[in-house]
Write an enzyme that holds these catalytic residues in place. Structure first.
Site, short mmCIF file in Angstrom:
data_model
loop_
_atom_site.label_atom_id
_atom_site.label_comp_id
_atom_site.label_asym_id
_atom_site.label_seq_id
_atom_site.Cartn_x
_atom_site.Cartn_y
_atom_site.Cartn_z
N CYS A 189 -6.22 1.96 5.84
CA CYS A 189 -6.84 0.72 6.29
C CYS A 189 -6.21 0.33 7.64
CB CYS A 189 -6.62 -0.37 5.25
SG CYS A 189 -4.91 -0.95 5.16
N CYS A 220 -2.37 -0.20 7.48
CA CYS A 220 -1.60 1.03 7.34
C CYS A 220 -1.67 1.88 8.61
CB CYS A 220 -2.06 1.80 6.12
SG CYS A 220 -1.69 0.90 4.58
N HIS A 243 0.85 -1.19 0.00
CA HIS A 243 0.00 0.00 0.00
C HIS A 243 0.89 1.24 0.00
CE1 HIS A 243 -3.89 -1.92 1.82
NE2 HIS A 243 -3.34 -2.68 0.87
N GLU A 272 0.91 3.87 1.80
CA GLU A 272 1.40 4.28 3.12
C GLU A 272 2.58 3.45 3.58
OE1 GLU A 272 -3.22 4.37 3.50
OE2 GLU A 272 -1.72 3.35 2.29
#
Length: 166
Positions: free
Chosen positions: A84, A87, A54, A56
């Site tokens: 999410c 993260c 992801h 992040e």
């Protein structure tokens, strides 16, 4: 003239555009320390075949390399979509001071849309969250991306590995 939050969110939006150009869901992130970007990330899940890639996570990793430490005290994470749980957990473990995000994530958001991981009282790290910075731009980029995915699928009748959040 945009304020710092908007300026750095535009840098995250640039990362999201690059993700979309690569066929990834357009989410981008930057980590800022002392007024400068020290880490950048954009979704790489499809390209890297890695569910943890992801924006992040990649930005946090890059920032840690830049600072030479996993502790990102004094840093702000800017991300185009609400983080999410994975993260948010990485942000908490990295000890970021602040998260600024654009669009809410109604299916997986961990800053309050679905769950607020900061509300769990036993965590030893607290930080602030600012929601909605450049939210319209972030949300429109996501909508346009998934419209194009659906259109491609309808035209070619080919399966796509991406799932539409709508």
């Amino acid at each position: 003239m945009p304020n710092d939050d908007e300026r750095f969110m535009h840098a995250a939006l640039d990362e999201a555009r690059r993700a979309a150009e690569a066929g990834e869901v357009p989410v981008g992130a930057v980590v800022v320390h002392a007024g400068r970007i020290i880490g950048r990330g954009r979704n790489g899940v499809e390209h890297l075949n890695d569910p943890t890639a992801h924006a992040e996570i990649l930005a946090i990793g890059a920032a840690s390399q830049t600072l030479g430490t996993w502790r990102l005290a004094g840093c702000t994470l800017y991300v185009t979509l609400e983080p999410c749980p994975m993260c948010m957990g990485a942000s908490m473990n990295a000890r970021v001071d602040r998260i600024v995000y654009g669009a809410p994530e109604p299916k997986f958001g961990a800053c309050g849309s679905v769950v607020d991981l900061r509300a769990i009282p036993r965590y030893n790290h607290e930080f602030s969250v600012q929601a909605g910075v450049c939210a319209d731009l972030s949300a429109e980029m996501l909508r346009a991306f998934f419209r194009a995915v659906r259109q491609r699928k309808a035209t070619t009748n080919a399966p796509t590995p991406l799932t539409d959040p709508e």
